[in-house]
Design a protein around this motif. Structure first.
Motif, PDB file in Angstrom:
ATOM      1  N   LYS A 206     -18.345  -2.105   2.326  1.00 47.99           N
ATOM      2  CA  LYS A 206     -17.201  -1.891   1.624  1.00 47.99           C
ATOM      3  C   LYS A 206     -16.657  -3.275   1.145  1.00 47.99           C
ATOM      4  CE  LYS A 206     -16.023   2.823   2.371  1.00 47.99           C
ATOM      5  NZ  LYS A 206     -15.078   3.802   2.636  1.00 47.99           N
ATOM      6  N   THR A 207     -16.081  -3.298  -0.074  1.00 46.05           N
ATOM      7  CA  THR A 207     -15.253  -4.432  -0.275  1.00 46.05           C
ATOM      8  C   THR A 207     -14.246  -4.031  -1.363  1.00 46.05           C
ATOM      9  OG1 THR A 207     -15.488  -6.539  -1.316  1.00 46.05           O
ATOM     10  CG2 THR A 207     -16.586  -4.637  -2.388  1.00 46.05           C
ATOM     11  N   LYS A 208     -13.186  -4.837  -1.567  1.00 51.87           N
ATOM     12  CA  LYS A 208     -12.109  -4.283  -2.467  1.00 51.87           C
ATOM     13  C   LYS A 208     -11.569  -5.216  -3.499  1.00 51.87           C
ATOM     14  CE  LYS A 208      -7.828  -4.070  -0.393  1.00 51.87           C
ATOM     15  NZ  LYS A 208      -6.842  -3.642   0.571  1.00 51.87           N
ATOM     16  N   THR A 209     -12.311  -6.261  -3.828  1.00 48.38           N
ATOM     17  CA  THR A 209     -12.213  -7.021  -4.968  1.00 48.38           C
ATOM     18  C   THR A 209     -12.079  -6.346  -6.248  1.00 48.38           C
ATOM     19  OG1 THR A 209     -13.256  -8.951  -3.792  1.00 48.38           O
ATOM     20  CG2 THR A 209     -12.598  -9.120  -5.919  1.00 48.38           C
ATOM     21  N   ILE A 210     -11.089  -6.386  -6.899  1.00 46.90           N
ATOM     22  CA  ILE A 210     -10.961  -5.818  -8.260  1.00 46.90           C
ATOM     23  C   ILE A 210     -11.604  -6.820  -9.203  1.00 46.90           C
ATOM     24  CG2 ILE A 210      -9.357  -5.069 -10.168  1.00 46.90           C
ATOM     25  CD1 ILE A 210      -7.148  -4.437  -8.086  1.00 46.90           C
ATOM     26  N   CYS A 211     -13.049  -6.074  -9.645  1.00 47.06           N
ATOM     27  CA  CYS A 211     -13.506  -7.084 -10.716  1.00 47.06           C
ATOM     28  C   CYS A 211     -14.490  -6.165 -11.396  1.00 47.06           C
ATOM     29  CB  CYS A 211     -14.487  -8.038  -9.952  1.00 47.06           C
ATOM     30  SG  CYS A 211     -15.706  -7.393  -8.869  1.00 47.06           S
ATOM     31  N   GLY A 212     -14.987  -6.594 -12.622  1.00 48.87           N
ATOM     32  CA  GLY A 212     -15.944  -5.786 -13.387  1.00 48.87           C
ATOM     33  C   GLY A 212     -15.286  -5.821 -14.679  1.00 48.87           C
ATOM     34  N   THR A 213     -15.783  -4.858 -15.595  1.00 52.95           N
ATOM     35  CA  THR A 213     -15.323  -4.820 -16.915  1.00 52.95           C
ATOM     36  C   THR A 213     -14.721  -3.376 -17.282  1.00 52.95           C
ATOM     37  OG1 THR A 213     -17.130  -5.885 -17.942  1.00 52.95           O
ATOM     38  CG2 THR A 213     -15.928  -4.513 -19.464  1.00 52.95           C
ATOM     39  N   ILE A 214     -13.315  -3.484 -17.510  1.00 51.75           N
ATOM     40  CA  ILE A 214     -12.260  -2.381 -17.324  1.00 51.75           C
ATOM     41  C   ILE A 214     -13.059  -0.950 -17.891  1.00 51.75           C
ATOM     42  CG2 ILE A 214     -11.188  -2.919 -19.671  1.00 51.75           C
ATOM     43  CD1 ILE A 214      -8.523  -2.126 -17.563  1.00 51.75           C
ATOM     44  N   GLN A 215     -13.694  -1.123 -18.893  1.00 46.75           N
ATOM     45  CA  GLN A 215     -13.915   0.369 -19.586  1.00 46.75           C
ATOM     46  C   GLN A 215     -15.014   1.085 -18.605  1.00 46.75           C
ATOM     47  OE1 GLN A 215     -14.120  -2.664 -21.215  1.00 46.75           O
ATOM     48  NE2 GLN A 215     -13.231  -2.260 -23.190  1.00 46.75           N
ATOM     49  N   TYR A 216     -15.696   0.370 -17.539  1.00 43.81           N
ATOM     50  CA  TYR A 216     -16.893   0.833 -16.565  1.00 43.81           C
ATOM     51  C   TYR A 216     -15.928   0.791 -15.309  1.00 43.81           C
ATOM     52  CZ  TYR A 216     -19.806  -0.554 -20.519  1.00 43.81           C
ATOM     53  OH  TYR A 216     -20.633  -0.460 -21.448  1.00 43.81           O
ATOM     54  N   MET A 217     -14.728   0.562 -15.037  1.00 42.50           N
ATOM     55  CA  MET A 217     -14.299   0.489 -13.611  1.00 42.50           C
ATOM     56  C   MET A 217     -14.031   1.816 -13.062  1.00 42.50           C
ATOM     57  SD  MET A 217     -11.796  -2.826 -13.337  1.00 42.50           S
ATOM     58  CE  MET A 217     -12.419  -4.453 -13.582  1.00 42.50           C
ATOM     59  N   SER A 218     -14.334   2.182 -11.824  1.00 39.93           N
ATOM     60  CA  SER A 218     -14.206   3.531 -11.048  1.00 39.93           C
ATOM     61  C   SER A 218     -12.588   3.497 -10.787  1.00 39.93           C
ATOM     62  CB  SER A 218     -14.989   3.650  -9.924  1.00 39.93           C
ATOM     63  OG  SER A 218     -14.391   2.572  -9.039  1.00 39.93           O
ATOM     64  N   THR A 219     -12.039   4.530 -10.346  1.00 37.70           N
ATOM     65  CA  THR A 219     -10.707   4.887 -10.238  1.00 37.70           C
ATOM     66  C   THR A 219     -10.308   3.872  -8.726  1.00 37.70           C
ATOM     67  OG1 THR A 219     -11.443   6.735  -8.964  1.00 37.70           O
ATOM     68  CG2 THR A 219     -10.449   6.939 -11.101  1.00 37.70           C
ATOM     69  N   GLU A 220     -11.376   3.850  -7.948  1.00 35.14           N
ATOM     70  CA  GLU A 220     -11.376   3.156  -6.596  1.00 35.14           C
ATOM     71  C   GLU A 220     -10.959   1.683  -6.977  1.00 35.14           C
ATOM     72  OE1 GLU A 220     -14.190   6.624  -5.476  1.00 35.14           O
ATOM     73  OE2 GLU A 220     -13.768   5.223  -7.148  1.00 35.14           O
ATOM     74  N   VAL A 221     -11.916   1.234  -7.715  1.00 40.90           N
ATOM     75  CA  VAL A 221     -11.555  -0.303  -8.197  1.00 40.90           C
ATOM     76  C   VAL A 221     -10.321  -0.580  -8.931  1.00 40.90           C
ATOM     77  CG1 VAL A 221     -12.582  -2.319  -9.352  1.00 40.90           C
ATOM     78  CG2 VAL A 221     -14.505  -0.591  -8.388  1.00 40.90           C
ATOM     79  N   LEU A 222     -10.151   0.239  -9.786  1.00 42.44           N
ATOM     80  CA  LEU A 222      -8.806   0.088 -10.493  1.00 42.44           C
ATOM     81  C   LEU A 222      -7.498   0.164  -9.596  1.00 42.44           C
ATOM     82  CD1 LEU A 222      -9.537   1.920 -13.738  1.00 42.44           C
ATOM     83  CD2 LEU A 222      -9.066  -0.652 -13.546  1.00 42.44           C
ATOM     84  N   ALA A 223      -7.541   1.009  -8.655  1.00 45.90           N
ATOM     85  CA  ALA A 223      -6.527   1.152  -7.857  1.00 45.90           C
ATOM     86  C   ALA A 223      -6.487   0.076  -6.391  1.00 45.90           C
ATOM     87  CB  ALA A 223      -6.676   2.591  -6.813  1.00 45.90           C
ATOM     88  N   GLY A 224      -7.610  -0.655  -6.486  1.00 48.57           N
ATOM     89  CA  GLY A 224      -7.498  -1.640  -5.403  1.00 48.57           C
ATOM     90  C   GLY A 224      -7.927  -1.070  -4.182  1.00 48.57           C
ATOM     91  N   MET A 225      -8.638   0.091  -4.250  1.00 41.21           N
ATOM     92  CA  MET A 225      -8.878   0.689  -2.955  1.00 41.21           C
ATOM     93  C   MET A 225     -10.322   0.053  -2.276  1.00 41.21           C
ATOM     94  SD  MET A 225      -8.203   4.479  -3.894  1.00 41.21           S
ATOM     95  CE  MET A 225      -8.866   5.138  -2.299  1.00 41.21           C
ATOM     96  N   PRO A 226     -10.632   0.404  -1.032  1.00 45.58           N
ATOM     97  CA  PRO A 226     -11.935  -0.263  -0.618  1.00 45.58           C
ATOM     98  C   PRO A 226     -13.025   0.596  -1.284  1.00 45.58           C
ATOM     99  CG  PRO A 226     -10.347  -0.068   1.218  1.00 45.58           C
ATOM    100  CD  PRO A 226      -9.836   0.631   0.124  1.00 45.58           C
ATOM    101  N   TYR A 227     -14.252   0.059  -1.755  1.00 48.97           N
ATOM    102  CA  TYR A 227     -15.238   0.935  -2.343  1.00 48.97           C
ATOM    103  C   TYR A 227     -16.346   0.480  -2.025  1.00 48.97           C
ATOM    104  CZ  TYR A 227     -15.310  -3.479  -5.449  1.00 48.97           C
ATOM    105  OH  TYR A 227     -15.268  -4.565  -5.832  1.00 48.97           O
ATOM    106  N   ASN A 228     -17.752   1.328  -1.894  1.00 48.28           N
ATOM    107  CA  ASN A 228     -18.916   0.718  -1.634  1.00 48.28           C
ATOM    108  C   ASN A 228     -19.942   0.870  -3.068  1.00 48.28           C
ATOM    109  OD1 ASN A 228     -19.454   3.527  -1.879  1.00 48.28           O
ATOM    110  ND2 ASN A 228     -19.784   3.790   0.079  1.00 48.28           N
ATOM    111  N   TYR A 229     -21.046   0.899  -2.988  1.00 43.14           N
ATOM    112  CA  TYR A 229     -22.288   0.872  -3.792  1.00 43.14           C
ATOM    113  C   TYR A 229     -22.050   1.760  -4.865  1.00 43.14           C
ATOM    114  CZ  TYR A 229     -24.661   4.460  -1.532  1.00 43.14           C
ATOM    115  OH  TYR A 229     -25.089   5.792  -0.632  1.00 43.14           O
ATOM    116  N   ARG A 230     -21.384   3.031  -4.441  1.00 45.81           N
ATOM    117  CA  ARG A 230     -21.258   4.327  -5.231  1.00 45.81           C
ATOM    118  C   ARG A 230     -20.591   3.967  -6.530  1.00 45.81           C
ATOM    119  NH1 ARG A 230     -20.942   6.400  -0.126  1.00 45.81           N
ATOM    120  NH2 ARG A 230     -22.274   7.815   0.434  1.00 45.81           N
TER     121      ARG A 230
END
Length: 255
Positions: A206-230
């Motif tokens: 897992k990682t928790k860096t907030i990055c990507g393109t906002i229209q495609y970001m999952s809720t975990e990424v936007l919330a700054g939560m740890p996330y994995n490949y899903r």
């Protein structure tokens, strides 16, 4: 932006893509970052080995050219990056990570391959597989929607590429229409641009860096939560939605 060759825009047919006019000594860190890489029986050492065909794109610290190898006439995409500008923007570590990830991925039918890297006194070079065609963003912008059978075929191809990336313990983190290239000769889609990808070293890392393109970001990424490949599969769902509907799932923005 800092063009790959300041004051010059290589024209189609010019013999030397994005070489610099000034001389200098390549730093130790620069040499270690982009050691010469072998492609087949040939080790590329200089942009002088290629003819420039066209400028494919322009970014914040470089350009991408379509080039032809002078001896074989084989076509490639050559990314030329301004070393000083990348240092100024503190992008060297990110570039090193991207290079590592692309080498780890190697060759796959649905991933744009990194074929070679080298440096000059002032620039960093990445020789990439050339994909003859356009990206899915341009396809949607031109046609508004993609017919369901065609969209399903593209999604299946992207999924195969993503699954391969994940089996290498890498999270892509920037799956979007602009990073999906359509080879019009084979009607196949390839993933490109691994600048935000992350090697997490295990299947469920897992990682928790907030990055990507906002229209495609999952809720975990936007919330700054740890996330994995899903989170990449969430992005794929957004891609499918846009292909079928012609707009992003959130908001009313249409292409």
């Amino acid at each position: 932006m800092a063009a790959a060759s300041p004051g010059q825009s290589p024209a189609a047919g010019s013999s030397k893509p994005a070489s610099r006019g000034r001389s200098g000594t390549t730093s130790r860190k620069q040499r270690s970052l982009f050691r010469r890489r072998r492609l087949g029986a040939h080790t590329f050492q200089s942009a002088d080995e290629f003819d420039t065909i066209a400028v494919l794109g322009t970014g914040s610290f470089g350009k991408v050219f379509e080039v032809a190898h002078k001896q074989t006439q084989e076509r490639f995409a050559l990314k030329v990056l301004d070393w000083a500008e990348m240092q100024r923007l503190d992008m060297i570590d990110q570039l090193e990570a991207e290079k590592h990830i692309m080498r780890k991925l190697g060759q796959h039918p649905h991933i744009v391959g990194l074929l070679a890297t080298w440096t000059s006194a002032t620039d960093l070079y990445m020789l990439l597989q050339l994909v003859p065609g356009t990206d899915l963003f341009e396809i949607v912008r031109a046609h508004k929607v993609v017919p369901p059978p065609r969209a399903a075929r593209y999604i299946a191809q992207i999924a195969r590429g993503l699954d391969y990336v994940h089996h290498k313990h890498i999270i892509y983190r920037d799956l979007k229409l602009e990073n999906l290239l359509l080879n019009e000769a084979t009607d196949s889609v390839l993933l490109t641009d691994f600048g935000l990808a992350k090697d997490v070293h295990s299947r469920n890392g897992k990682t928790k860096t907030i990055c990507g393109t906002i229209q495609y970001m999952s809720t975990e990424v936007l919330a700054g939560m740890p996330y994995n490949y899903r989170v990449d599969w969430w992005c794929l769902g957004v891609v499918l939605f846009v292909l079928m509907v012609g707009k992003y799932p959130y908001g009313q923005v249409r292409f």
